[in-house]
Scaffold this motif. Sequence first.
Motif, PDB file in Angstrom:
ATOM      1  N   MET A  20      48.023  35.893  43.218  1.00  0.00           N
ATOM      2  CA  MET A  20      47.309  34.885  41.637  1.00  0.00           C
ATOM      3  C   MET A  20      46.279  35.146  40.996  1.00  0.00           C
ATOM      4  SD  MET A  20      48.229  32.069  43.245  1.00  0.00           S
ATOM      5  CE  MET A  20      46.247  30.457  42.400  1.00  0.00           C
ATOM      6  N   GLY A  21      45.846  36.475  40.799  1.00  0.00           N
ATOM      7  CA  GLY A  21      45.454  37.329  39.837  1.00  0.00           C
ATOM      8  C   GLY A  21      43.674  37.040  40.662  1.00  0.00           C
ATOM      9  N   GLY A  22      42.762  37.672  39.251  1.00  0.00           N
ATOM     10  CA  GLY A  22      41.046  37.616  39.586  1.00  0.00           C
ATOM     11  C   GLY A  22      40.978  38.555  38.856  1.00  0.00           C
ATOM     12  N   TYR A  23      39.543  38.466  38.979  1.00  0.00           N
ATOM     13  CA  TYR A  23      38.011  39.271  38.570  1.00  0.00           C
ATOM     14  C   TYR A  23      37.680  40.114  39.194  1.00  0.00           C
ATOM     15  CZ  TYR A  23      39.336  36.321  34.426  1.00  0.00           C
ATOM     16  OH  TYR A  23      39.675  35.538  33.783  1.00  0.00           O
ATOM     17  N   LYS A  24      37.472  41.479  39.218  1.00  0.00           N
ATOM     18  CA  LYS A  24      37.001  42.763  40.016  1.00  0.00           C
ATOM     19  C   LYS A  24      35.835  43.062  38.513  1.00  0.00           C
ATOM     20  CE  LYS A  24      36.569  47.027  40.503  1.00  0.00           C
ATOM     21  NZ  LYS A  24      35.453  47.068  40.393  1.00  0.00           N
ATOM     22  N   LEU A  25      34.593  42.666  39.218  1.00  0.00           N
ATOM     23  CA  LEU A  25      32.867  42.517  38.915  1.00  0.00           C
ATOM     24  C   LEU A  25      32.288  43.947  39.413  1.00  0.00           C
ATOM     25  CD1 LEU A  25      31.016  43.150  36.499  1.00  0.00           C
ATOM     26  CD2 LEU A  25      29.966  40.948  37.508  1.00  0.00           C
ATOM     27  N   SER A  26      32.248  45.581  38.897  1.00  0.00           N
ATOM     28  CA  SER A  26      31.217  46.351  39.501  1.00  0.00           C
ATOM     29  C   SER A  26      29.896  46.462  38.584  1.00  0.00           C
ATOM     30  CB  SER A  26      31.826  47.690  39.345  1.00  0.00           C
ATOM     31  OG  SER A  26      33.252  47.054  39.903  1.00  0.00           O
ATOM     32  N   VAL A  27      28.815  46.619  39.502  1.00  0.00           N
ATOM     33  CA  VAL A  27      28.030  46.744  38.427  1.00  0.00           C
ATOM     34  C   VAL A  27      27.227  47.014  39.381  1.00  0.00           C
ATOM     35  CG1 VAL A  27      25.259  45.724  38.051  1.00  0.00           C
ATOM     36  CG2 VAL A  27      27.734  44.195  37.912  1.00  0.00           C
TER      37      VAL A  27
END
Length: 359
Positions: A17-24
Amino acid sequence: PGEHQFIELVDCLLSPMGGYKLSVDYGASFEALGHSLSIDPRNDGIFVPPIPHELMQDLPHCHGFWPTCAGRIDWTTFVDFTNLAAAGERLGWRTLFYGPQSLLEQGSRQNITVTSSHASGQQRSYSVPGYSVLAGSWDSRHVRSWYGRETLASDKETGGWVQRWTSFKALLLEKPAGDTSPKPVLFPTWHLDTKETDPCWRLDPTTVPLADWIPRQGHGSARKALETLTAEVNDGLGRQYQYAYEEAQLAVRMVDWLVATGGCDSLRQRRAASLLNSQGLFKMLLTRLLRVWGDMWGSESVERVARSILERLAADSWEADPSAAPPACIGHQTFLALCEAGGADVQGGISRRPITAEA
């Protein structure tokens, strides 16, 4: 290998389905970290903040093998965002944004839409507010350090400046599921490879100052460049690069706020030229800006950044001055991203399409 394994795990969790990955986290590009570690061969990339002696009692020798004291002392390292993004690209992911975490915030609500969950499929705008929007003050010294000048550095240790290129940053990756989706972050992304540095930038505040300064001298070799490095120049490099890093964030916040409060027309070419050419109009603008940013940045920085952005916006072209200070470049690109069609992908160039944007 650690970055690749981590991204593979996230790839599995996101499913087709896909998506996002946010690294901080603390971190920088591969090259910046490499330059930093080469300065001191004893540095293994692990930083342990000062620990009270009473907390170290009865502990084994932690510095020989860090996991020995896991959970007992505070130790940290810096993320290699270049390798993290590369691990995603090997799996077909896209790098959407990289830069200071403060650039995740947006107050202007310009040209940002997401698909509504309603059956009508209508688009709706949204903003990502933070301290600069919600708090209304800068009381916390930690907030000041993240969003403005570094206030925690010791003058005795650093001479009053710090290397801000190690500060908290965000990396947004997307696992595509099909059609290209709108970018969640419109503000100018920073580079992960020095070969991709914005040609507008007169210097690169995202890396170790000396590593950027040497090749920019045009002498063809590091030895010849270092022969011109006087004590005065060396002493000024740290503060110059620190200020550029910090004020680049101020430029984004400033343009975002001006568009939110006055609309895109308040910063278009003719209006920018009028503000620069009228002492009264510029003073009125500066008064507004100082009410919001003066306590954090001081009048000198606010005026310098505002004037540099207006000069960039008022110019007919960039041919006369192809490079500028990073805050001027980023401030201009922020306006293009918010107010011009396709402006989010502009780097170094200029667009003059008369697009009308809703305030």
